[in-house]
Structures are given as structure tokens and as C-alpha cells.
Design an enzyme around this catalytic site. Structure first.
Site, PDB file in Angstrom:
ATOM      1  N   GLU A 185       0.817  -1.207   0.009  1.00 50.23           N
ATOM      2  CA  GLU A 185      -0.023  -0.026   0.136  1.00 50.23           C
ATOM      3  C   GLU A 185       0.912   1.274  -0.068  1.00 50.23           C
ATOM      4  O   GLU A 185       0.384   2.125  -0.641  1.00 50.23           O
ATOM      5  CB  GLU A 185      -0.904   0.011   1.201  1.00 50.23           C
ATOM      6  CG  GLU A 185      -1.708  -1.236   1.348  1.00 50.23           C
ATOM      7  CD  GLU A 185      -1.354  -2.410   1.942  1.00 50.23           C
ATOM      8  OE1 GLU A 185      -2.025  -3.516   2.068  1.00 50.23           O
ATOM      9  OE2 GLU A 185       0.051  -2.410   2.373  1.00 50.23           O
ATOM     10  N   ALA A 212       5.556  -4.963  -9.547  1.00 46.62           N
ATOM     11  CA  ALA A 212       4.892  -4.582 -10.718  1.00 46.62           C
ATOM     12  C   ALA A 212       3.587  -4.379 -10.610  1.00 46.62           C
ATOM     13  O   ALA A 212       2.672  -3.478 -10.986  1.00 46.62           O
ATOM     14  CB  ALA A 212       5.266  -5.691 -11.623  1.00 46.62           C
ATOM     15  N   ASP A 264       1.981  -3.333  -7.646  1.00 45.41           N
ATOM     16  CA  ASP A 264       1.628  -1.966  -6.882  1.00 45.41           C
ATOM     17  C   ASP A 264       1.943  -1.110  -7.764  1.00 45.41           C
ATOM     18  O   ASP A 264       1.013   0.234  -7.691  1.00 45.41           O
ATOM     19  CB  ASP A 264       2.608  -2.057  -5.788  1.00 45.41           C
ATOM     20  CG  ASP A 264       2.712  -3.123  -4.966  1.00 45.41           C
ATOM     21  OD1 ASP A 264       1.729  -3.728  -4.636  1.00 45.41           O
ATOM     22  OD2 ASP A 264       3.818  -3.205  -4.105  1.00 45.41           O
TER      23      ASP A 264
END
Length: 416
Positions: A49, A335, A337
């Protein structure tokens, strides 16, 4: 126990995207090989995140990361580094009783049998996040709230928090949910990965890989995955080297509002957006897609349009497939994210869905051509030029290390 807010970077105006989850200090190997054989490690940061938040901020958006860190040097490093990307870290809390999580990994790709990761996150500050100690005002301040299934696996309290955040409620922003199934996190817990299906069904936009859907839920194939996830307006099924298949509908059950055109979230509404996907190792970085939300629309190949919401009933799905880019991969990490960040960036700009997916591919390609999880994204006008290529030119596009600076140097596009 909740501590004082950490960090100083704070957005003075409305936030575009709020990302909630655990970020950890990661130790990257100085050379390939088993963890037992690596002589030294370099320090970085990692967290699905926070990676999305950093990429969005680097792309010029107002992004915030909400989480908990220990009142220790590693926590300080995390907050300072994430804030250094321009991310609002004002809602991050320091926990005086629990440490910041850390992990070590090998240089090999996560999808291979030789990949090793040693996590030291049990009892971490982030695992203590719960419905009782997070700042809801900050979490609901953005146009999009981005979550991941990793958080749900950290503890029973974290799972309760994700259930709370994905519940239908007045003023809820668009909820973007990346399934991010990590099998090792679900071993020995009170819950299992089936709860990820529950959380995905409560979200507006879902990213899920074919492989993880089969492993976590026993569901095989893109159509079956969509059938198991009827509620989200957009479901992105990541298919590795085959690209990604995106199912998009005009309106699904439950109150939602539009984000496609750049409108602010209306009170009492949920909203819909688009989707994207990462590509399996060795396939180039990404496969993603989008589809026009027009009732009765059929399937498209690589195309699509803006994903606006309207009407009182759900229209039939449009199904769009977008091929993967070809990339000279340096490290197959981060990749997914990056794709999510690129897609959300283009969504916030109100671009057509095909271009949102392509921006996701391009952001992923930027990460795949460097050693770490984060990098400087391509300049916006550069990415816009590539995203506007016709299908044949897009299919010939191949990107390698240094391509993001190519608009300030020789042309980056290489064709066979």
C-alpha cells in the site's frame, strides 16, 4: 496503544488516494544466492500500500499513507522515506510497545522456487491496527481508499478493520482492493484466505491474479472469478504473460458515485473505477485492461473508454483484454503495486479506460527495469505519448533499463 502522529508531510487540500497497510524495512541482498550465503544487505522499504502511495505522489497526485510503526529507528526511517516521495504521512501512528516489521529477501523472482523471504513482523506495530485505533476521518478523506489482502492476514484486529472499511456506509469513497494473496501469512491463523473473497465482494474495484484465485479460493478461469465476484463494478483478472481480462459493469448493487470524470465523492455514495494487473515473471511487466460502461456493450480487444457510473440498474459486463508489454526485466518485484498506481493515476485524470490500463503497464515497466520496488515514474507527457500508440505499435513496444529517461535522451521504443 495508540501513539502520536508520525511524520510532517501533510496534504493541505483534498487527498486523491489514501492507502492503508503495513510498510516494513526491507533488506535487499548484495548478490544473488541463498539467504544463508548472502554476505550483506542494503536497506530499503517495502509495503504494497505504501508503494502505491509513493508512486502516486511521484506522479503528481495527493496521496496519503495510513499505518502504524514502532517508536524505533526503523519506523523513523519508513516515515521519513515515504514522506520523501511527497506522501502525506500525518496520520501514521507510532506504537511505543511494538516494533516496526522488517524482512530479508533474496534477489530471485517471487514466483520461483528459489525465492526466499524471512519476515520479522509477528507482533509488529502494524498488526495492532484495529477498528478502535485508526483515524477514520483521514481514511475517508480521499476520493479513493486503496486496501490489500495482506493487511487482513496480519491479525484478527486487522481483519476486523478491513471488514469495517469495506462495509457499505454513507460517505465511503471508492474502495480499491488488491487481493495480494500471501500464503505464508495465512498459516496457523484463526482465519484463512477465503475471507479475501468476502472482502473483494465488498469492494468497488478488485485486482486478482488467476493463480492466486485458484490457490486461495479454488476458482479457475477469468469467467469463474467474475462469477464469484458479482458485486464489484470492475474486476481485473491478472493472467500473467497472457495479459489481463477486465470485467466492468455500469452499476452494481449498492450506492456508488462516479470517479471516472474526476468528480469528488458525494456524501452517502460509493464510487466505481477501473482496474489493472501485474504480469507474471518473465512475461514483461503487466497485463491490464478496461471497458466502457455501456449497457449492452460487447467484448473489446485492447480498447475501452471512460468508466462512468449512471443509471439505476446494473448493465451487462463489458469484457476487455489488454496484452502485456514486453520488458527487459531487472527485478520482478513491485509490478502489481506500480500497475495499480498507474491505473489509479489515469483514473484520477479522467482518461479513457484503455489508457488507464496502459498507464498501469508503463508504471509497472518503470519498476521492473530497476532493482527495487520504487522508482521515478516516466514523465506524464512521455507516458501519455506511449499510451496513445495504436494497438500494433503498442504490441511492438519493448522497454528496457533507463527507458523512463528516454524522452530526455534517445527514443526508448525498440522494435524487433
Amino acid at each position: 496503544m495508540s501513539g502520536p502522529a508520525a511524520g510532517t508531510a501533510s496534504a493541505a487540500t483534498t487527498t486523491d488516494v489514501v492507502c492503508l497497510g503495513e510498510s516494513m524495512v526491507t533488506f535487499l541482498p548484495s548478490q544473488p544466492g541463498r539467504l544463508a550465503d548472502v554476505p550483506s544487505f542494503g536497506r530499503g522499504i517495502g509495503g504494497a500500500e505504501s508503494n502505491v502511495a509513493c508512486a502516486l505522489a511521484a506522479a503528481g497526485h495527493r496521496a496519503a499513507w495510513v499505518g502504524r510503526v514502532g517508536a524505533d529507528g526503523f519506523g523513523e526511517h519508513l516515515v521519513e522515506t515515504i514522506a520523501g516521495y511527497g506522501v502525506d504521512t500525518s496520520a501514521v501512528r507510532r506504537d511505543p510497545d511494538r516494533p516496526t516489521g522488517i524482512y530479508f529477501r533474496t534477489a530471485t523472482d517471487r514466483g520461483t522456487d528459489t525465492h526466499e523471504v524471512a519476515y520479522y513482523r509477528a507482533g509488529s506495530a502494524a498488526s495492532a491496527m484495529s477498528p478502535a485505533n485508526v483515524p477514520y476521518e483521514e481514511l475517508f478523506a480521499g476520493r479513493i481508499l486503496h486496501l490489500s489482502g495482506i493487511t487482513a492476514a496480519l491479525s484478527a484486529d486487522c481483519l476486523a478493520l478491513l471488514r469495517e472499511l469495506t462495509a457499505a456506509r454513507t460517505g465511503r469513497p471508492l474502495v480499491s482492493f488488491d487481493v495480494n494473496h500471501r500464503p505464508h501469512l495465512w498459516r496457523g491463523g484463526d482465519a484463512d484466505a477465503s475471507v479475501l473473497l468476502e472482502l473483494a465482494r465488498r469492494s468497488d474495484l478488485v485486482f486478482v491474479g488467476e493463480d492466486e484465485a485458484e490457490e486461495a479460493w479454488g476458482i479457475v478461469g477469468a469467467e469463474a472469478i467474475r462469477a464469484a465476484l458479482p458485486e464489484p463494478s470492475v474486476v481485473v483478472v491478472k493472467r500473467g504473460s497472457a495479459g489481463a481480462t477486465v470485467f466492468a459493469s455500469g452499476l452494481r448493487p449498492g450506492p456508488r458515485s462516479s470517479i471516472a470524470g474526476g468528480a469528488e465523492n458525494a456524501p452517502g455514495a460509493r464510487s466505481t473505477g477501473g482496474g489493472g494487473a501485474e504480469n507474471a515473471p518473465g512475461a514483461g511487466p503487466t497485463g491490464g485492461g478496461g471497458a466502457e460502461n455501456a449497457p449492452g456493450a460487447g467484448s473489446t480487444e485492447g480498447g475501452g473508454a471512460e468508466c462512468a457510473v449512471g443509471g439505476a440498474e446494473s448493465g451487462p459486463d463489458t469484457v476487455t483484454h489488454v496484452p502485456a508489454l514486453r520488458v527487459d526485466v531487472v527485478a520482478a518485484v513491485g509490478a502489481g503495486d506500480a500497475f495499480a498506481a498507474g491505473f489509479l493515476s489515469a483514473t484520477l485524470r479522467g482518461l479513457p479506460v484503455r489508457d488507464r490500463a496502459r498507464h498501469g503497464h508503463l508504471m509497472a515497466a518503470a519498476v521492473l527495469t530497476v532493482p527495487g520496488d520504487l522508482t521515478e515514474p516516466p514523465a506524464r507527457d512521455h507516458a501519455d505519448r506511449l499510451a496513445a500508440l495504436d494497438d500494433d505499435a503498442w504490441g511492438r513496444l519493448r522497454l528496457g533499463p533507463g527507458w523512463t529517461a528516454a524522452d530526455r535522451a534517445p527514443e526508448e521504443v525498440r522494435t524487433p
